[in-house]
Motif scaffolding. Structure first.
Motif, PDB file in Angstrom:
ATOM      1  N   SER A  45       0.974  -1.306  -0.156  1.00 42.91           N
ATOM      2  CA  SER A  45      -0.023  -0.043   0.140  1.00 42.91           C
ATOM      3  C   SER A  45       0.931   1.311  -0.058  1.00 42.91           C
ATOM      4  O   SER A  45       0.646   2.316  -0.652  1.00 42.91           O
ATOM      5  CB  SER A  45      -0.867   0.044   1.225  1.00 42.91           C
ATOM      6  N   GLN A  46       1.967   1.230   0.716  1.00 45.96           N
ATOM      7  CA  GLN A  46       2.955   2.358   0.799  1.00 45.96           C
ATOM      8  C   GLN A  46       3.640   2.523  -0.484  1.00 45.96           C
ATOM      9  O   GLN A  46       3.880   3.749  -0.969  1.00 45.96           O
ATOM     10  CB  GLN A  46       4.031   1.911   1.857  1.00 45.96           C
ATOM     11  N   VAL A  66       2.143   7.500  -6.189  1.00 45.16           N
ATOM     12  CA  VAL A  66       1.300   8.428  -6.454  1.00 45.16           C
ATOM     13  C   VAL A  66       2.030  10.102  -6.111  1.00 45.16           C
ATOM     14  O   VAL A  66       2.199  10.933  -6.875  1.00 45.16           O
ATOM     15  CB  VAL A  66      -0.151   8.429  -5.871  1.00 45.16           C
ATOM     16  N   ARG A  67       2.286   9.883  -4.735  1.00 44.13           N
ATOM     17  CA  ARG A  67       3.035  11.164  -4.344  1.00 44.13           C
ATOM     18  C   ARG A  67       4.327  11.704  -5.237  1.00 44.13           C
ATOM     19  O   ARG A  67       4.472  12.883  -5.280  1.00 44.13           O
ATOM     20  CB  ARG A  67       3.441  10.902  -2.978  1.00 44.13           C
ATOM     21  N   GLU A  68       5.287  10.821  -5.906  1.00 45.47           N
ATOM     22  CA  GLU A  68       6.361  11.207  -6.393  1.00 45.47           C
ATOM     23  C   GLU A  68       5.956  11.578  -7.832  1.00 45.47           C
ATOM     24  O   GLU A  68       6.647  12.485  -8.547  1.00 45.47           O
ATOM     25  CB  GLU A  68       7.271   9.838  -6.704  1.00 45.47           C
ATOM     26  N   THR A  69       4.885  11.132  -8.492  1.00 46.98           N
ATOM     27  CA  THR A  69       4.214  11.648  -9.733  1.00 46.98           C
ATOM     28  C   THR A  69       3.759  12.951  -9.782  1.00 46.98           C
ATOM     29  O   THR A  69       3.825  13.593 -10.384  1.00 46.98           O
ATOM     30  CB  THR A  69       3.752  10.560 -10.289  1.00 46.98           C
ATOM     31  N   GLU A  78      -5.129   9.378   3.678  1.00 47.24           N
ATOM     32  CA  GLU A  78      -4.274   8.184   3.876  1.00 47.24           C
ATOM     33  C   GLU A  78      -4.673   6.689   3.399  1.00 47.24           C
ATOM     34  O   GLU A  78      -3.827   6.027   3.429  1.00 47.24           O
ATOM     35  CB  GLU A  78      -4.246   8.117   5.530  1.00 47.24           C
ATOM     36  N   SER A  79      -5.943   6.559   3.103  1.00 50.25           N
ATOM     37  CA  SER A  79      -6.094   5.409   2.440  1.00 50.25           C
ATOM     38  C   SER A  79      -6.281   5.096   1.081  1.00 50.25           C
ATOM     39  O   SER A  79      -6.525   3.948   0.485  1.00 50.25           O
ATOM     40  CB  SER A  79      -7.835   4.945   2.935  1.00 50.25           C
ATOM     41  N   PHE A  80      -5.780   5.959   0.517  1.00 54.33           N
ATOM     42  CA  PHE A  80      -5.738   5.995  -1.182  1.00 54.33           C
ATOM     43  C   PHE A  80      -4.529   4.973  -1.748  1.00 54.33           C
ATOM     44  O   PHE A  80      -5.119   4.249  -2.537  1.00 54.33           O
ATOM     45  CB  PHE A  80      -5.295   7.190  -1.721  1.00 54.33           C
ATOM     46  N   GLY A  81      -3.543   4.884  -0.930  1.00 51.20           N
ATOM     47  CA  GLY A  81      -2.754   3.945  -1.447  1.00 51.20           C
ATOM     48  C   GLY A  81      -3.152   2.576  -1.187  1.00 51.20           C
ATOM     49  O   GLY A  81      -2.882   1.514  -1.989  1.00 51.20           O
TER      50      GLY A  81
END
Length: 242
Positions: A75-76, A82-85, A92-95
């Motif tokens: 999940s991480q 996503v965050r890096e892109t 918090e639950s999107f991953g």
């Protein structure tokens, strides 16, 4: 066919008996569609996120003593991708949402074809069969369960449940003992030169059979005894050995 020498066959699971690679690609497409609709992303961004996840998965090192489960780690992976892109990850639950979709989509496709099942049923009338798969215990046991693998084998060994995994000679020796055979009685079948074939060679099995998938590269140092393109070609190899 009289069994004159080969008494047992050791099979890899992923990309040998089930199409893990293909299932993973379909699962990525599912997550890509979810990313587009949820974050209003273009094709390039969704492809980048999925590519980053694949790289994190490929280089993954899971430590069961870390206090984090394999589900939490993956999940991480999605959250970081996503965050890096796009610079941020919504909630918090999107991953976890991405991971659950990827996992469920992949598991649904990890089934043995009727032809592979028929092959194993036939082979088991003549040989002892053992499934030897590397990987984290939870993920590999989930694959074994959804593919109903246990019903086709005399023994199932998941590398993550032991101190050593393929290509270690120790885990091969344990498999020989479980089957009550010697190394020279066994054939090792798998798609990985580095783990399946090298492990079989180091353990001195009678023969190694490499399933060369499209795009796979041969090795100067690891030479299988036989090379086939699909596990369904295995009877032809066994006929030569016997």
């Amino acid at each position: 066919m009289e069994n004159k020498g080969v008494k047992a066959i050791i099979f890899d699971l992923d990309n040998t008996l089930i199409d893990t690679h293909g299932a993973g690609e379909v699962a990525l497409l599912k997550v890509g569609e979810f990313l587009k609709s949820s974050l209003n992303l273009d094709d390039a961004s969704t492809e980048t996120i999925c590519s980053r996840f694949k790289q994190k998965l490929y280089h993954e090192v899971f430590n069961p003593l870390s206090g984090k489960t394999i589900d939490q780690l993956r999940s991480q992976h999605w959250e970081e991708s996503v965050r890096e892109t796009v610079g941020s990850c919504p909630g918090e639950s999107f991953g976890s949402d991405c991971y659950r979709l990827w996992k469920s989509s992949r598991l649904q496709l990890l089934t043995m074809s009727p032809e592979v099942q028929a092959l194993l049923v036939h082979l088991r009338t003549r040989y002892k069969l053992l499934l030897l798969t590397n990987g984290v215990t939870q993920t590999q046991r989930e694959k074994v369960e959804v593919s109903n693998s246990e019903e086709f084998f005399d023994e199932v060994v998941v590398g993550g449940e032991h101190e050593e995994q393929k290509p270690s000679v120790l885990i091969f020796r344990m498999c020989f003992e479980m089957l009550g055979v010697e190394a020279q009685d066994c054939v090792m079948v798998g798609d990985s030169l580095d783990t399946d074939i090298q492990g079989g060679l180091k353990a001195n099995v009678r023969a190694t059979v490499w399933i060369k998938r499209p795009g796979s590269s041969e090795s100067e140092s690891i030479k299988p005894h036989f090379t086939i393109s699909n596990v369904l070609e295995l009877p032809r190899v066994l006929a030569q050995l016997n």
